[in-house]
Design a protein around this motif. Structure first.
Motif, PDB file in Angstrom:
ATOM      1  N   UNK A 192      25.830  47.509  36.535  1.00 39.84           N
ATOM      2  CA  UNK A 192      24.719  45.827  35.634  1.00 39.84           C
ATOM      3  C   UNK A 192      25.666  44.777  35.285  1.00 39.84           C
ATOM      4  N   UNK A 193      27.225  45.032  35.033  1.00 40.61           N
ATOM      5  CA  UNK A 193      27.750  44.133  35.413  1.00 40.61           C
ATOM      6  C   UNK A 193      28.344  43.698  36.800  1.00 40.61           C
ATOM      7  N   UNK A 194      28.550  44.364  37.088  1.00 42.14           N
ATOM      8  CA  UNK A 194      28.046  44.292  38.759  1.00 42.14           C
ATOM      9  C   UNK A 194      27.163  44.038  39.125  1.00 42.14           C
ATOM     10  N   UNK A 254      37.411  52.208  41.173  1.00 41.38           N
ATOM     11  CA  UNK A 254      37.509  50.350  41.401  1.00 41.38           C
ATOM     12  C   UNK A 254      38.192  49.852  41.480  1.00 41.38           C
ATOM     13  N   UNK A 255      39.073  49.717  40.133  1.00 37.74           N
ATOM     14  CA  UNK A 255      40.024  48.501  39.868  1.00 37.74           C
ATOM     15  C   UNK A 255      41.136  48.990  40.658  1.00 37.74           C
ATOM     16  N   UNK A 256      41.765  50.174  41.017  1.00 37.08           N
ATOM     17  CA  UNK A 256      42.565  50.516  42.889  1.00 37.08           C
ATOM     18  C   UNK A 256      42.123  50.155  44.028  1.00 37.08           C
ATOM     19  N   UNK A 257      41.002  49.691  43.610  1.00 33.24           N
ATOM     20  CA  UNK A 257      40.694  48.759  45.133  1.00 33.24           C
ATOM     21  C   UNK A 257      41.973  47.989  45.915  1.00 33.24           C
ATOM     22  N   UNK A 295      33.860  36.943  47.384  1.00 34.11           N
ATOM     23  CA  UNK A 295      34.430  36.819  46.368  1.00 34.11           C
ATOM     24  C   UNK A 295      33.533  37.566  45.528  1.00 34.11           C
ATOM     25  N   UNK A 296      32.363  37.840  45.578  1.00 37.65           N
ATOM     26  CA  UNK A 296      31.585  38.480  44.919  1.00 37.65           C
ATOM     27  C   UNK A 296      32.436  40.196  44.752  1.00 37.65           C
ATOM     28  N   UNK A 297      33.342  41.254  45.947  1.00 35.50           N
ATOM     29  CA  UNK A 297      34.148  41.803  45.453  1.00 35.50           C
ATOM     30  C   UNK A 297      34.902  41.409  44.795  1.00 35.50           C
ATOM     31  N   UNK A 298      35.633  40.846  45.273  1.00 34.10           N
ATOM     32  CA  UNK A 298      36.800  40.354  44.648  1.00 34.10           C
ATOM     33  C   UNK A 298      37.076  40.399  42.984  1.00 34.10           C
ATOM     34  N   UNK A 299      35.567  40.253  42.879  1.00 30.86           N
ATOM     35  CA  UNK A 299      35.612  39.962  42.020  1.00 30.86           C
ATOM     36  C   UNK A 299      35.715  40.883  40.760  1.00 30.86           C
ATOM     37  N   UNK A 300      34.423  42.439  41.536  1.00 32.93           N
ATOM     38  CA  UNK A 300      33.522  43.923  41.463  1.00 32.93           C
ATOM     39  C   UNK A 300      35.344  44.411  40.491  1.00 32.93           C
ATOM     40  N   UNK A 301      36.941  44.380  41.494  1.00 34.03           N
ATOM     41  CA  UNK A 301      37.702  45.101  41.450  1.00 34.03           C
ATOM     42  C   UNK A 301      38.337  44.313  40.157  1.00 34.03           C
ATOM     43  N   UNK A 302      38.575  42.959  40.464  1.00 35.80           N
ATOM     44  CA  UNK A 302      39.253  42.005  39.262  1.00 35.80           C
ATOM     45  C   UNK A 302      38.835  42.481  37.721  1.00 35.80           C
ATOM     46  N   UNK A 342      37.530  38.367  33.796  1.00 34.48           N
ATOM     47  CA  UNK A 342      36.230  38.020  34.599  1.00 34.48           C
ATOM     48  C   UNK A 342      36.010  36.971  35.564  1.00 34.48           C
ATOM     49  N   UNK A 343      35.307  37.164  36.739  1.00 35.18           N
ATOM     50  CA  UNK A 343      34.623  36.295  37.421  1.00 35.18           C
ATOM     51  C   UNK A 343      32.573  36.394  38.146  1.00 35.18           C
ATOM     52  N   UNK A 344      32.135  35.306  38.238  1.00 35.35           N
ATOM     53  CA  UNK A 344      31.025  35.953  38.101  1.00 35.35           C
ATOM     54  C   UNK A 344      30.213  36.300  37.008  1.00 35.35           C
ATOM     55  N   UNK A 345      30.639  35.612  35.597  1.00 40.16           N
ATOM     56  CA  UNK A 345      29.880  35.695  34.252  1.00 40.16           C
ATOM     57  C   UNK A 345      29.829  34.908  33.593  1.00 40.16           C
TER      58      UNK A 345
END
Length: 205
Positions: free
Chosen positions: A35-37, A69-72, A91-98, A155-158
């Motif tokens: 849900x956060x993602x 996901x963290x290992x992407x 940006x959103x994809x990289x944010x999900x990994x971060x 975290x980003x997009x939060x």
């Protein structure tokens, strides 16, 4: 005919999400990460757009397993950027990994992601009694605090608005309007938490 929150509209996918999932208190870490993602991916878009892409997100992000996901790597970023089933925003994809990496650090410190996130409501869902959706806030001091802490952790997009939308979705607050049939049902679920039961994830999962 059941009375629902007006935002659920008449789209079957949206109505099912409203009826079975939105506002249900959840403590399952993988679901909370999902849900956060998704809330971050929704920024600037409609939630219905994200719901339509949700299954593709699950397939593309290893069922929202934060460790995977963290290992992407950059190779995974490129893979996701060519996937039409998700929001193809770098940006959103990289944010999900971060953010997944941030989740792992939180789990090291708090034991679970749930323990960290639920502290902002002292472990108990807030029961609101809104008479119309116009009364619903876009942010609260609790979402402000969550946003500030997540950003401090990288975290980003939060932003606070995204955090409050997340809190609504995972049942940290009961923002079903009082005339909605789900208001009383979600309130009863919160009472189960008060008696010691923990809901892992909404039934629709």
């Amino acid at each position: 005919m059941k009375c629902r929150c007006e935002w659920s509209g008449n789209n079957p996918l949206y109505m099912t999400y409203h009826d079975e999932e939105w506002g249900v208190p959840a403590h399952d870490d993988r679901y909370l990460f999902e849900m956060l993602l998704l809330e971050g991916a929704q920024a600037g878009l409609s939630w219905l757009t994200i719901l339509k892409k949700r299954e593709n997100y699950r397939k593309s992000f290893h069922s929202f397993d934060p460790e995977k996901v963290a290992a992407y790597s950059e190779r995974d970023v490129q893979r996701l950027l060519t996937n039409p089933g998700i929001v193809r925003n770098r940006l959103k994809i990289e944010s999900a990994i971060k953010n997944a990496r941030g989740v792992l650090k939180i789990k090291e410190e708090y034991g679970t992601l749930a323990a960290f996130l639920w502290q902002y409501v002292d472990g108990t869902p807030y029961q609101n009694h809104w008479k119309s959706i116009a009364e619903l806030p876009a942010r609260t001091y609790q979402s402000d605090a969550m946003s500030k802490d997540l950003k401090r952790r990288g975290f980003n997009f939060v932003g606070s608005t995204i955090c409050y939308s997340f809190m609504q979705a995972v049942g940290m607050v009961n923002d079903h309007v009082v005339y909605c049939f789900r208001h009383a049902e979600v309130k009863q679920m919160a009472q189960q938490i008060n008696t010691g039961d923990r809901l892992a994830a909404p039934a629709s999962r």
